[in-house]
Design a protein around this motif. Structure first.
Motif, PDB file in Angstrom:
ATOM      1  N   TYR A 137      53.458  42.220  35.347  1.00  0.00           N
ATOM      2  CA  TYR A 137      52.095  42.659  35.035  1.00  0.00           C
ATOM      3  C   TYR A 137      51.602  42.204  33.667  1.00  0.00           C
ATOM      4  O   TYR A 137      50.416  42.380  33.364  1.00  0.00           O
ATOM      5  CB  TYR A 137      52.012  44.188  35.163  1.00  0.00           C
ATOM      6  N   SER A 138      52.463  41.607  32.865  1.00  0.00           N
ATOM      7  CA  SER A 138      52.019  41.105  31.565  1.00  0.00           C
ATOM      8  C   SER A 138      51.442  39.706  31.712  1.00  0.00           C
ATOM      9  O   SER A 138      51.944  38.712  31.163  1.00  0.00           O
ATOM     10  CB  SER A 138      53.185  41.118  30.566  1.00  0.00           C
ATOM     11  N   LYS A 139      50.381  39.638  32.487  1.00  0.00           N
ATOM     12  CA  LYS A 139      49.685  38.379  32.768  1.00  0.00           C
ATOM     13  C   LYS A 139      48.294  38.716  33.283  1.00  0.00           C
ATOM     14  O   LYS A 139      48.000  39.887  33.563  1.00  0.00           O
ATOM     15  CB  LYS A 139      50.474  37.548  33.788  1.00  0.00           C
ATOM     16  N   PRO A 140      47.398  37.750  33.417  1.00  0.00           N
ATOM     17  CA  PRO A 140      46.048  38.040  33.904  1.00  0.00           C
ATOM     18  C   PRO A 140      46.068  38.774  35.239  1.00  0.00           C
ATOM     19  O   PRO A 140      46.964  38.569  36.073  1.00  0.00           O
ATOM     20  CB  PRO A 140      45.414  36.654  34.035  1.00  0.00           C
ATOM     21  N   VAL A 141      45.075  39.625  35.456  1.00  0.00           N
ATOM     22  CA  VAL A 141      45.040  40.477  36.643  1.00  0.00           C
ATOM     23  C   VAL A 141      45.107  39.663  37.933  1.00  0.00           C
ATOM     24  O   VAL A 141      45.746  40.088  38.905  1.00  0.00           O
ATOM     25  CB  VAL A 141      43.762  41.356  36.633  1.00  0.00           C
ATOM     26  N   ASN A 142      44.481  38.501  37.959  1.00  0.00           N
ATOM     27  CA  ASN A 142      44.489  37.696  39.186  1.00  0.00           C
ATOM     28  C   ASN A 142      45.858  37.114  39.514  1.00  0.00           C
ATOM     29  O   ASN A 142      46.049  36.500  40.561  1.00  0.00           O
ATOM     30  CB  ASN A 142      43.430  36.595  39.134  1.00  0.00           C
ATOM     31  N   GLN A 143      46.828  37.310  38.619  1.00  0.00           N
ATOM     32  CA  GLN A 143      48.193  36.865  38.874  1.00  0.00           C
ATOM     33  C   GLN A 143      49.150  38.033  39.134  1.00  0.00           C
ATOM     34  O   GLN A 143      50.350  37.828  39.278  1.00  0.00           O
ATOM     35  CB  GLN A 143      48.698  36.035  37.685  1.00  0.00           C
ATOM     36  N   TRP A 144      48.616  39.248  39.215  1.00  0.00           N
ATOM     37  CA  TRP A 144      49.450  40.417  39.496  1.00  0.00           C
ATOM     38  C   TRP A 144      49.949  40.385  40.945  1.00  0.00           C
ATOM     39  O   TRP A 144      49.342  39.717  41.796  1.00  0.00           O
ATOM     40  CB  TRP A 144      48.659  41.689  39.279  1.00  0.00           C
ATOM     41  N   PRO A 145      51.025  41.108  41.250  1.00  0.00           N
ATOM     42  CA  PRO A 145      51.476  41.216  42.644  1.00  0.00           C
ATOM     43  C   PRO A 145      50.360  41.751  43.539  1.00  0.00           C
ATOM     44  O   PRO A 145      49.573  42.604  43.126  1.00  0.00           O
ATOM     45  CB  PRO A 145      52.640  42.214  42.561  1.00  0.00           C
ATOM     46  N   SER A 146      50.280  41.255  44.743  1.00  0.00           N
ATOM     47  CA  SER A 146      49.238  41.694  45.679  1.00  0.00           C
ATOM     48  C   SER A 146      49.414  43.172  46.012  1.00  0.00           C
ATOM     49  O   SER A 146      50.535  43.641  46.199  1.00  0.00           O
ATOM     50  CB  SER A 146      49.300  40.870  46.965  1.00  0.00           C
ATOM     51  N   PRO A 147      48.332  43.906  46.091  1.00  0.00           N
ATOM     52  CA  PRO A 147      48.432  45.320  46.447  1.00  0.00           C
ATOM     53  C   PRO A 147      48.672  45.517  47.942  1.00  0.00           C
ATOM     54  O   PRO A 147      48.444  44.609  48.743  1.00  0.00           O
ATOM     55  CB  PRO A 147      47.064  45.870  46.039  1.00  0.00           C
ATOM     56  N   THR A 148      49.113  46.710  48.294  1.00  0.00           N
ATOM     57  CA  THR A 148      49.290  47.088  49.700  1.00  0.00           C
ATOM     58  C   THR A 148      47.952  47.581  50.234  1.00  0.00           C
ATOM     59  O   THR A 148      47.504  48.679  49.884  1.00  0.00           O
ATOM     60  CB  THR A 148      50.354  48.186  49.840  1.00  0.00           C
ATOM     61  N   ILE A 149      47.302  46.768  51.027  1.00  0.00           N
ATOM     62  CA  ILE A 149      45.984  47.084  51.571  1.00  0.00           C
ATOM     63  C   ILE A 149      46.046  46.973  53.092  1.00  0.00           C
ATOM     64  O   ILE A 149      46.525  45.967  53.628  1.00  0.00           O
ATOM     65  CB  ILE A 149      44.900  46.125  51.037  1.00  0.00           C
ATOM     66  N   ASP A 150      45.558  47.985  53.791  1.00  0.00           N
ATOM     67  CA  ASP A 150      45.576  47.953  55.249  1.00  0.00           C
ATOM     68  C   ASP A 150      44.563  46.962  55.795  1.00  0.00           C
ATOM     69  O   ASP A 150      43.534  46.677  55.158  1.00  0.00           O
ATOM     70  CB  ASP A 150      45.276  49.341  55.810  1.00  0.00           C
ATOM     71  N   SER A 151      44.831  46.464  56.971  1.00  0.00           N
ATOM     72  CA  SER A 151      43.926  45.523  57.636  1.00  0.00           C
ATOM     73  C   SER A 151      42.554  46.147  57.827  1.00  0.00           C
ATOM     74  O   SER A 151      42.430  47.311  58.226  1.00  0.00           O
ATOM     75  CB  SER A 151      44.516  45.121  58.994  1.00  0.00           C
ATOM     76  N   GLY A 152      41.512  45.379  57.524  1.00  0.00           N
ATOM     77  CA  GLY A 152      40.145  45.842  57.722  1.00  0.00           C
ATOM     78  C   GLY A 152      39.543  46.571  56.537  1.00  0.00           C
ATOM     79  O   GLY A 152      38.352  46.895  56.554  1.00  0.00           O
ATOM     80  N   VAL A 153      40.329  46.834  55.513  1.00  0.00           N
ATOM     81  CA  VAL A 153      39.826  47.541  54.341  1.00  0.00           C
ATOM     82  C   VAL A 153      39.160  46.552  53.383  1.00  0.00           C
ATOM     83  O   VAL A 153      39.754  45.543  53.003  1.00  0.00           O
ATOM     84  CB  VAL A 153      40.963  48.274  53.602  1.00  0.00           C
ATOM     85  N   ASN A 154      37.917  46.838  53.023  1.00  0.00           N
ATOM     86  CA  ASN A 154      37.227  46.050  52.001  1.00  0.00           C
ATOM     87  C   ASN A 154      37.613  46.585  50.628  1.00  0.00           C
ATOM     88  O   ASN A 154      37.449  47.779  50.362  1.00  0.00           O
ATOM     89  CB  ASN A 154      35.709  46.138  52.189  1.00  0.00           C
ATOM     90  N   TRP A 155      38.125  45.726  49.785  1.00  0.00           N
ATOM     91  CA  TRP A 155      38.591  46.190  48.489  1.00  0.00           C
ATOM     92  C   TRP A 155      38.252  45.177  47.417  1.00  0.00           C
ATOM     93  O   TRP A 155      37.911  44.034  47.708  1.00  0.00           O
ATOM     94  CB  TRP A 155      40.109  46.441  48.522  1.00  0.00           C
ATOM     95  N   ALA A 156      38.334  45.627  46.196  1.00  0.00           N
ATOM     96  CA  ALA A 156      38.094  44.754  45.046  1.00  0.00           C
ATOM     97  C   ALA A 156      39.225  44.954  44.054  1.00  0.00           C
ATOM     98  O   ALA A 156      39.758  46.063  43.901  1.00  0.00           O
ATOM     99  CB  ALA A 156      36.750  45.079  44.397  1.00  0.00           C
ATOM    100  N   GLU A 157      39.588  43.882  43.356  1.00  0.00           N
ATOM    101  CA  GLU A 157      40.652  43.948  42.352  1.00  0.00           C
ATOM    102  C   GLU A 157      40.170  44.750  41.145  1.00  0.00           C
ATOM    103  O   GLU A 157      38.969  44.868  40.884  1.00  0.00           O
ATOM    104  CB  GLU A 157      41.050  42.527  41.945  1.00  0.00           C
TER     105      GLU A 157
END
Length: 373
Positions: free
Chosen positions: A33-53
Motif C-alpha cells: 500500500y505504500s504506492k499510488p492508489v491505482n497500484q493498490w491490490p484490487s478490492p473484493t467487489i461482487d459482480s454487478g456492483v458499480n464502485w469507485a476507487e
C-alpha cells in the motif's frame, strides 16, 4: 515438572511465531500500500456492483475564506444558526447539526419542537453537497428540498413557511443582507432555502491521516491501520457499499435492521417509492469522519463501532423470510445479498476499527456568528 516446562516452551514458541508472522504481514501490507492508489491490490467487489476507487480530499485553502464572505453564503450561515426560522423562535438548523460535534447532534434521534422526537438519527452535514440524494430514505434530491423538511415538520422546527419571509423582513439587518445577496430587500421563501443551501455546500471534512497516506505520506498510518484498510477492501467486503472519495456508493440497502413488525420498525425507502423491493432500505452513509458522528445507523441505536463490525461479521441475515412468509407478505424485508458472514478474527475487527479512526479527521469548530437582531 517436565510436562509443565514443555507446555511453557510450546507457548513461548507460539507467541514468538505469532508475533513474527504478524510483523511479517505488516511489512508485506505496508509494501503493497505504500504506492499510488491505482497500484493498490484490487478490492473484493461482487459482480454487478458499480464502485469507485478511494481518492483523497484536498486541504482547505485560502479560497475557502473568500467563499465564506460571498453574500449568499454569509446570509445562509446566519439563517442556519438563527432560531427565528422555527415556530417557537427556539430551534435553529444548528440545534441538530452542531458544528462542534461534526454537524450532527450525538443523539439517537433528533430532539425538536416541544421536545418531540422523530424515529431517525440525524445525519452529519459534512460533505453534504456531494450527496446524490438526501435523508436516510433519499426523499430529497436537492439541498433546498432537504431544508424544507425540518423547517416544516411539527416535531422539528414547526415553522409555517408562508410566514417566514415576513418574519425575517421585520429585521432591518436581514433586509440589507438579502439585498446584498439578491439585489432586492424583498425577502422570499425560495431565497431563504437557496441561501441555506449555499452555506451548507461549504460544510466539508478536513483532511484525515488516510488522505495524507493516499497523497504519499506513507507513515501517516501505522501497521494495524494498514491492515484494517486491506481488510476493508478485501475480506470484510466493505467496499461493495463504502467506496469512492466519500466512502459511500450513494445507493440504498437493507442491512437487516428493519425491525419488521417489532418495536423500532422502519420500512425505509419503501415509504417513499411504494416498491416492495425497497422495504427496509436506507441510504449508505459516508464513512468520512465516522468516529465523530456516533451513534450510528438510521435509528441511532448503535454506539460502539466494534459491536457494529461484529454484527456485520455475522452476515446480518437474522430475519430473512421463509418462502412461505415471503409468499404471504410481499413487504417482508430481505437483507441485501452483498452482506455475508465474514469470519473476521477479533484482531482483524480491531484493525478495521483502527482504520475507521484513520479516516476520521479532527473537527473544525466553526464559531457561531453574531445574529441580526
Amino acid at each position: 515438572m517436565f510436562r509443565t516446562l514443555t507446555l511453557i516452551f510450546c507457548l513461548l514458541i507460539f507467541v514468538i511465531t505469532s508475533a513474527f508472522l504478524s510483523e511479517n504481514e505488516g511489512v508485506v501490507l505496508r509494501s503493497l500500500y505504500s504506492k499510488p492508489v491505482n497500484q493498490w491490490p484490487s478490492p473484493t467487489i461482487d459482480s454487478g456492483v458499480n464502485w469507485a476507487e478511494f481518492s483523497p480530499l484536498k486541504p482547505l485553502d485560502s479560497l475557502y475564506f473568500d467563499l465564506m464572505e460571498q453574500p449568499k453564503v454569509k446570509l445562509g450561515q446566519l439563517l442556519f444558526f438563527d432560531p427565528l426560522l422555527s415556530g417557537s423562535n427556539q430551534i435553529s438548523c444548528s440545534s441538530c447539526h452542531d458544528p462542534e460535534i461534526s454537524w450532527a447532534d450525538k443523539r439517537s434521534v433528533a430532539l425538536g419542537n416541544d421536545h418531540l422526537t422523530g424515529n431517525r438519527n440525524t445525519p452529519s452535514l459534512l460533505n453534504v453537497a456531494a450527496r446524490k440524494s438526501l435523508f436516510w430514505d433519499g426523499r430529497a434530491a436537492t439541498l433546498e428540498q432537504q431544508a424544507e423538511g425540518p423547517l416544516t415538520a411539527h416535531h422539528e422546527m414547526n415553522m409555517k413557511t408562508s410566514l417566514l419571509a415576513k418574519k425575517l423582513g421585520k429585521i432591518k439587518a436581514y433586509k440589507a443582507l438579502f439585498k446584498q445577496a439578491y439585489g432586492t430587500d424583498q425577502i422570499t421563501y425560495p431565497e431563504i432555502l437557496e441561501a441555506l443551501s449555499e452555506f451548507q455546500k461549504t460544510i466539508t471534512s478536513r483532511t484525515s491521516r488516510f488522505d495524507r497516506f493516499m497523497e504519499g505520506e506513507y507513515q501517516a498510518l501505522n501497521d494495524q491501520e494498514i491492515q484494517g484498510l486491506h481488510l476493508f477492501r478485501t475480506k470484510a467486503r466493505c467496499m461493495n457499499c463504502h467506496n469512492g472519495k466519500y466512502l459511500t456508493d450513494e445507493d440504498f440497502h437493507n442491512i437487516g435492521l428493519t425491525y419488521y413488525k417489532r418495536e423500532y420498525e422502519d420500512l425505509g425507502r419503501y415509504l417513499i417509492t411504494g416498491k416492495p423491493e425497497d422495504t427496509g432500505k436506507f441510504r449508505t452513509p459516508s464513512l468520512r469522519d465516522v468516529m465523530n458522528t456516533s451513534p450510528w445507523m438510521h435509528n441511532g441505536l448503535l454506539d460502539n463501532m466494534t459491536g457494529i463490525i461484529n454484527l456485520y461479521n455475522t452476515g446480518m441475515h437474522m430475519m430473512n423470510p421463509s418462502e412461505k412468509e415471503a409468499a404471504a407478505d410481499h413487504l417482508f424485508p430481505r437483507t441485501d445479498k452483498l452482506l455475508q458472514p465474514l469470519k473476521l478474527t477479533d484482531q482483524e475487527i480491531k484493525a478495521i476499527v483502527a482504520f475507521m479512526n484513520a479516516v476520521t479527521a479532527t473537527s473544525y469548530h466553526m464559531p457561531r456568528p453574531k445574529l441580526p437582531g
